[in-house]
Scaffold this motif. Sequence first.
Motif, PDB file in Angstrom:
ATOM      1  N   LYS A 128       1.048  -1.414   0.386  1.00 17.10           N
ATOM      2  CA  LYS A 128      -0.178  -0.355   0.425  1.00 17.10           C
ATOM      3  C   LYS A 128       1.012   1.309  -0.033  1.00 17.10           C
ATOM      4  O   LYS A 128       0.853   1.859  -0.792  1.00 17.10           O
ATOM      5  N   GLN A 188       1.226   3.808  -2.962  1.00 14.91           N
ATOM      6  CA  GLN A 188       1.067   5.132  -2.869  1.00 14.91           C
ATOM      7  C   GLN A 188       1.905   5.890  -3.232  1.00 14.91           C
ATOM      8  O   GLN A 188       2.041   7.449  -3.414  1.00 14.91           O
ATOM      9  N   SER A 211      -4.078   9.993 -10.320  1.00 17.26           N
ATOM     10  CA  SER A 211      -5.020  10.021  -8.556  1.00 17.26           C
ATOM     11  C   SER A 211      -5.908   8.584  -8.644  1.00 17.26           C
ATOM     12  O   SER A 211      -5.512   7.551  -9.348  1.00 17.26           O
ATOM     13  N   ASN A 212      -6.468   8.510  -7.473  1.00 13.29           N
ATOM     14  CA  ASN A 212      -7.278   7.645  -6.988  1.00 13.29           C
ATOM     15  C   ASN A 212      -6.382   6.539  -5.826  1.00 13.29           C
ATOM     16  O   ASN A 212      -6.397   4.998  -5.649  1.00 13.29           O
ATOM     17  N   ALA A 230      -6.919   6.063  -2.303  1.00 10.10           N
ATOM     18  CA  ALA A 230      -8.090   4.954  -2.141  1.00 10.10           C
ATOM     19  C   ALA A 230      -7.662   3.498  -3.044  1.00 10.10           C
ATOM     20  O   ALA A 230      -8.697   2.373  -2.374  1.00 10.10           O
ATOM     21  N   LYS A 288      -6.595   1.259  -0.429  1.00 13.70           N
ATOM     22  CA  LYS A 288      -7.521   0.676   0.413  1.00 13.70           C
ATOM     23  C   LYS A 288      -8.124  -0.592   0.276  1.00 13.70           C
ATOM     24  O   LYS A 288      -7.302  -1.542   1.643  1.00 13.70           O
TER      25      LYS A 288
END
Length: 222
Positions: free
Chosen positions: A35, A39, A46-47, A50, A53
């Motif tokens: 994760k 990121q 974008s995204n 989210a 997750k």
Amino acid sequence: MFILDIFSLQQNIDFSLRSLTISLLLGTLLSLALKIHYQRFGMSLSNRVAFSKVFVFITLTTTLIISIVKSSIALSLGLVGALSIVRFRTPIKEPEELAYLFMCIAVGLGLGANQWLATIVATTIILIVTIRWKRSEDQSLFLSLDWEKSHNIDLDQLQNCLLKFICDCDLRRFDSRDEREEVIYYINIANSDNLLSLIQKLKTDFPQIGISFLDKTTIPGV
């Protein structure tokens, strides 16, 4: 007779709660590493927050499933039948997203099979290799800026602002209409952090300007 067969099948299933707990704990750590990696080094504009997750959920779910069915042929066959009715309705927009999902599943498979050391070593190597690969790549984008003519924006000042955050800047198009002007630049940017800083700088120095980005990979023939 049927009840006896079920009881016999349950006795043949070698299920270790201790092994499952270790696998789930390792899965949590590795999926969190995935994760953070996505990121920080992902190329999607974008995204990312989210989307990442779901990494922990997918990894732990896969680990649980493999831990339960690995020692039972009957459960394995039942899993195939259950998965045959599953349909994903949300499309994967970018190959990078699919790669990370496969990585989560691979981690879950390895941990569910109790291949802890191999999974940890392989995941670590993959993350390190992809960090070096992603750092060596610049992301190419088209940047469109538009404003009203009455604002009299200096193109040299605008380009100097861009060069503070991007690797390369090439003016591809300039349109001057009755009331508005528009410029399109082809830019190379090192990472999404620079992109966010650039957007903030443009909004601060040129609050009246309109900003649009377009990934060149979405344009056919480019």
